[in-house]
Scaffold this motif. Structure first.
Motif, PDB file in Angstrom:
ATOM      1  N   LEU A 192      19.110 -23.109  44.431  1.00  0.00           N
ATOM      2  CA  LEU A 192      18.716 -23.173  43.023  1.00  0.00           C
ATOM      3  C   LEU A 192      19.776 -23.984  42.266  1.00  0.00           C
ATOM      4  O   LEU A 192      20.506 -23.437  41.423  1.00  0.00           O
ATOM      5  CB  LEU A 192      18.607 -21.757  42.444  1.00  0.00           C
ATOM      6  CG  LEU A 192      17.520 -20.859  43.045  1.00  0.00           C
ATOM      7  CD1 LEU A 192      17.660 -19.419  42.553  1.00  0.00           C
ATOM      8  CD2 LEU A 192      16.126 -21.391  42.704  1.00  0.00           C
ATOM      9  N   PRO A 193      19.851 -25.288  42.566  1.00  0.00           N
ATOM     10  CA  PRO A 193      20.942 -26.074  41.979  1.00  0.00           C
ATOM     11  C   PRO A 193      20.930 -26.111  40.448  1.00  0.00           C
ATOM     12  O   PRO A 193      21.966 -26.237  39.827  1.00  0.00           O
ATOM     13  CB  PRO A 193      20.734 -27.481  42.563  1.00  0.00           C
ATOM     14  CG  PRO A 193      19.355 -27.485  43.109  1.00  0.00           C
ATOM     15  CD  PRO A 193      18.988 -26.080  43.440  1.00  0.00           C
ATOM     16  N   GLN A 194      19.738 -25.971  39.847  1.00  0.00           N
ATOM     17  CA  GLN A 194      19.669 -26.073  38.377  1.00  0.00           C
ATOM     18  C   GLN A 194      20.019 -24.755  37.663  1.00  0.00           C
ATOM     19  O   GLN A 194      20.148 -24.720  36.456  1.00  0.00           O
ATOM     20  CB  GLN A 194      18.255 -26.482  37.930  1.00  0.00           C
ATOM     21  CG  GLN A 194      18.092 -27.983  37.773  1.00  0.00           C
ATOM     22  CD  GLN A 194      17.653 -28.593  39.091  1.00  0.00           C
ATOM     23  OE1 GLN A 194      16.786 -28.061  39.747  1.00  0.00           O
ATOM     24  NE2 GLN A 194      18.289 -29.689  39.485  1.00  0.00           N
ATOM     25  N   VAL A 195      20.117 -23.685  38.447  1.00  0.00           N
ATOM     26  CA  VAL A 195      20.267 -22.377  37.796  1.00  0.00           C
ATOM     27  C   VAL A 195      21.723 -22.071  37.478  1.00  0.00           C
ATOM     28  O   VAL A 195      22.580 -22.139  38.348  1.00  0.00           O
ATOM     29  CB  VAL A 195      19.674 -21.258  38.695  1.00  0.00           C
ATOM     30  CG1 VAL A 195      20.039 -19.873  38.157  1.00  0.00           C
ATOM     31  CG2 VAL A 195      18.158 -21.407  38.778  1.00  0.00           C
ATOM     32  N   GLY A 196      21.994 -21.750  36.212  1.00  0.00           N
ATOM     33  CA  GLY A 196      23.324 -21.276  35.820  1.00  0.00           C
ATOM     34  C   GLY A 196      23.214 -19.824  35.408  1.00  0.00           C
ATOM     35  O   GLY A 196      22.301 -19.118  35.835  1.00  0.00           O
ATOM     36  N   THR A 197      24.135 -19.366  34.548  1.00  0.00           N
ATOM     37  CA  THR A 197      24.058 -18.001  34.033  1.00  0.00           C
ATOM     38  C   THR A 197      22.873 -17.914  33.075  1.00  0.00           C
ATOM     39  O   THR A 197      22.625 -18.846  32.312  1.00  0.00           O
ATOM     40  CB  THR A 197      25.351 -17.668  33.267  1.00  0.00           C
ATOM     41  OG1 THR A 197      26.434 -17.948  34.130  1.00  0.00           O
ATOM     42  CG2 THR A 197      25.382 -16.214  32.853  1.00  0.00           C
ATOM     43  N   THR A 198      22.141 -16.807  33.094  1.00  0.00           N
ATOM     44  CA  THR A 198      20.944 -16.735  32.237  1.00  0.00           C
ATOM     45  C   THR A 198      21.342 -16.745  30.767  1.00  0.00           C
ATOM     46  O   THR A 198      22.423 -16.298  30.385  1.00  0.00           O
ATOM     47  CB  THR A 198      20.072 -15.467  32.472  1.00  0.00           C
ATOM     48  OG1 THR A 198      20.646 -14.394  31.743  1.00  0.00           O
ATOM     49  CG2 THR A 198      19.930 -15.134  33.927  1.00  0.00           C
ATOM     50  N   ILE A 199      20.407 -17.214  29.962  1.00  0.00           N
ATOM     51  CA  ILE A 199      20.614 -17.284  28.517  1.00  0.00           C
ATOM     52  C   ILE A 199      20.903 -15.899  27.948  1.00  0.00           C
ATOM     53  O   ILE A 199      21.640 -15.748  26.975  1.00  0.00           O
ATOM     54  CB  ILE A 199      19.376 -17.938  27.832  1.00  0.00           C
ATOM     55  CG1 ILE A 199      19.635 -18.215  26.352  1.00  0.00           C
ATOM     56  CG2 ILE A 199      18.128 -17.105  28.013  1.00  0.00           C
ATOM     57  CD1 ILE A 199      20.655 -19.263  26.069  1.00  0.00           C
TER      58      ILE A 199
ATOM     59  N   TYR B   1      10.673 -16.099  36.556  1.00  0.00           N
ATOM     60  CA  TYR B   1       9.491 -16.557  37.306  1.00  0.00           C
ATOM     61  C   TYR B   1       9.794 -17.798  38.157  1.00  0.00           C
ATOM     62  O   TYR B   1       9.566 -17.810  39.375  1.00  0.00           O
ATOM     63  CB  TYR B   1       8.318 -16.892  36.375  1.00  0.00           C
ATOM     64  CG  TYR B   1       7.885 -15.817  35.401  1.00  0.00           C
ATOM     65  CD1 TYR B   1       8.059 -14.466  35.668  1.00  0.00           C
ATOM     66  CD2 TYR B   1       7.287 -16.169  34.191  1.00  0.00           C
ATOM     67  CE1 TYR B   1       7.654 -13.501  34.754  1.00  0.00           C
ATOM     68  CE2 TYR B   1       6.875 -15.203  33.280  1.00  0.00           C
ATOM     69  CZ  TYR B   1       7.066 -13.872  33.566  1.00  0.00           C
ATOM     70  OH  TYR B   1       6.659 -12.931  32.666  1.00  0.00           O
ATOM     71  N   ALA B   2      10.268 -18.847  37.488  1.00  0.00           N
ATOM     72  CA  ALA B   2      10.425 -20.134  38.177  1.00  0.00           C
ATOM     73  C   ALA B   2      11.407 -20.069  39.362  1.00  0.00           C
ATOM     74  O   ALA B   2      11.084 -20.581  40.450  1.00  0.00           O
ATOM     75  CB  ALA B   2      10.843 -21.218  37.179  1.00  0.00           C
ATOM     76  N   PRO B   3      12.580 -19.412  39.216  1.00  0.00           N
ATOM     77  CA  PRO B   3      13.492 -19.367  40.373  1.00  0.00           C
ATOM     78  C   PRO B   3      12.858 -18.698  41.595  1.00  0.00           C
ATOM     79  O   PRO B   3      13.054 -19.156  42.724  1.00  0.00           O
ATOM     80  CB  PRO B   3      14.689 -18.560  39.859  1.00  0.00           C
ATOM     81  CG  PRO B   3      14.653 -18.736  38.380  1.00  0.00           C
ATOM     82  CD  PRO B   3      13.202 -18.837  38.013  1.00  0.00           C
ATOM     83  N   ALA B   4      12.096 -17.633  41.361  1.00  0.00           N
ATOM     84  CA  ALA B   4      11.471 -16.943  42.510  1.00  0.00           C
ATOM     85  C   ALA B   4      10.470 -17.868  43.201  1.00  0.00           C
ATOM     86  O   ALA B   4      10.396 -17.918  44.439  1.00  0.00           O
ATOM     87  CB  ALA B   4      10.788 -15.665  42.033  1.00  0.00           C
ATOM     88  N   ILE B   5       9.709 -18.611  42.404  1.00  0.00           N
ATOM     89  CA  ILE B   5       8.719 -19.533  42.988  1.00  0.00           C
ATOM     90  C   ILE B   5       9.438 -20.590  43.822  1.00  0.00           C
ATOM     91  O   ILE B   5       9.059 -20.878  44.966  1.00  0.00           O
ATOM     92  CB  ILE B   5       7.904 -20.216  41.857  1.00  0.00           C
ATOM     93  CG1 ILE B   5       7.113 -19.170  41.063  1.00  0.00           C
ATOM     94  CG2 ILE B   5       6.972 -21.296  42.423  1.00  0.00           C
ATOM     95  CD1 ILE B   5       6.619 -19.657  39.702  1.00  0.00           C
TER      96      ILE B   5
END
Ligand SMILES: Cc1ncc(COP(=O)(O)O)c(C=O)c1O
Length: 297
Positions: A8-15, A124-128
């Motif tokens: 998940l390269p685009q994922v950082g800490t959640t908002i 949703y999107a990260p799980a997909i």
């Protein structure tokens, strides 16, 4: 050397983590994260203490404490008419988040397409993507953020496996109406398309509107995972207990993932919720409880 290729390269800490930390830092009222500034019922806390004293401190059954699943089946049938078999069609999860992840993992294969309405709750999107699925986003626009069904029709393809709905919607608070249900029903009819209906805010419904649960519509119910959260329902988000409803053929796959993800969810809370739900006022009174807060706000 870093041998890891991020999945998940685009994922950082959640908002939510970022905003809540900022609110705490400057002493601001925190409206950014979905938790209340009031406590849950003392009766519920007492019921948990009792469950612990009564010795409910070991693993719960994999699918959840049966008496709780039975109470959930009664609640859902009473509110929405849909019947669920507590033995084969209801699973207790570690909050709505785990239910969402488990449902997506259970049914999404590489290259399957999933329709998501943006802005969307962030899990949703990260799980997909982790499952190799493809996120097909459609934007919800002001002023009413209703689903653009004409665009959904254009987006549906032979690869569409799942449509994710969230009503009442986080963050816009828009809700599904009967017309939306009709459009959705027409789109999925005779298609191999499943629905993941995130209904964690099912009781935040105002002004005489009706919560359009998939459990009201047998044809949609037959292809839906419905996700609910006791954290949201009873103002106890920190306990992370929720549940998933689905027809047996979907729930069988859901449980294959669930049993190796968490196996089971903490026992005392489940016994407490089972007792608490026996008094149906604890949920039938919620709309007026939330309405009073909305008016004050
Ligand atoms: C739309 C939506 N779905 C699911 C969840 C997660 O619920 P839980 O805390 O029970 O995991 C949240 C939490 O904010 C949410 O807003």
């Amino acid at each position: 050397m870093n041998p890891i290729t991020s999945k998940l390269p685009q994922v950082g800490t959640t908002i939510f983590t970022t905003m809540s930390a900022m609110a705490a830092e400057v002493g601001a009222i925190n409206l950014s994260q979905g938790f209340p500034d009031y406590d849950c019922s003392p009766e519920l806390i007492e019921l948990i203490n009792k469950a612990m004293r009564d010795g409910h401190n070991q693993y719960a059954p994999m699918a959840g404490v049966l008496s709780l699943r039975e109470e959930i089946a009664k609640k859902v049938e009473k509110l929405y008419g849909g019947k669920y078999d507590p033995v084969t069609e209801i699973t207790i999860t570690s909050g709505g988040t785990q239910a969402v992840f488990t449902a997506i993992s259970a049914v999404i294969n590489p290259n399957d397409e999933v329709i998501v309405f943006e802005p969307a709750f962030d899990c949703y999107a990260p799980a997909i993507k982790l499952m190799g699925g493809v996120v097909k986003s459609l934007e919800l626009n002001p002023p009413d953020y209703r689903i653009p069904w004409d665009m959904v029709k254009k987006l549906v393809s032979s690869k569409t496996r799942l449509i994710i709905l969230n009503s009442p919607h986080n963050p816009t608070s828009t809700i599904l109406h009967k017309e939306d249900i009709d459009e959705l029903s027409a789109i999925v009819k005779n298609q191999d398309i499943l629905i993941l209906s995130d209904e964690v805010y099912e009781h935040l419904i105002y002004d005489g509107e009706t919560h359009q649960s998939m459990a009201r519509y047998p044809e949609l119910q037959q292809r839906s995972f419905i996700v609910a959260s006791f954290g949201k329902l009873f103002h106890a988000t920190g306990w992370k207990v929720g549940y998933c409803l689905a027809p047996a053929f979907l729930m069988e796959e859901f449980r294959k993932v669930h049993q190796f993800l968490v196996f089971s969810v903490n026992s005392p809370m489940q016994y407490a919720f089972a007792e608490y739900l026996k008094n149906d006022h604890v949920y039938t009174d919620l709309p007026s409880f939330f309405s009073a807060k909305k008016r004050l706000f």
